[in-house]
Design a protein around this motif. Sequence first.
Motif: not given
Length: 122
Positions: A35-41, A58-59, A72-78, A98-107
């Motif tokens: 897998x590959x996702x953008x690096x910045x939490x 999960x990463x 998906x790049x979604x945060x599943x646990x804060x 909550x706000x991370x739903x608008x800011x998913x990681x790029x995949x």
Amino acid sequence: MAESTDPAVPATDLPPGAVTRAGRWAVGNRDGELFAVSRRCRHQLGDLSDGHVDADGCLVCPWHQARYDVTTGAMVEGPRGFLGYHGRTPGYTQLVLGYSKLLRLRVARAVRRGAEVVVQRR
Ligand code: FES
């Protein structure tokens, strides 16, 4: 600045469970699946290429352990903490989640190409 070639890492750097850096990407091996996702939490910009893959695939961010679905790049646990504090922060954790739903990681796609794993942006 745009990357001119596809970022790549030696395939030997990615045994199952490993995560490493390829340019702007955190590249990993989730039980044999690359897998590959953008690096910045999305919390406080921790470098996810220094994270690890947990038992659920999960990463996990190395700073405050926010967890991401790498498909998906979604945060599943804060996060558990902020800045230098590491511990329980229930309300804050839910706020970040909550706000991370608008800011998913790029995949991106991570594919084996010869002796390398190459990140192919979508
Ligand atoms: S920077 Fe990633 S969880 Fe805080």
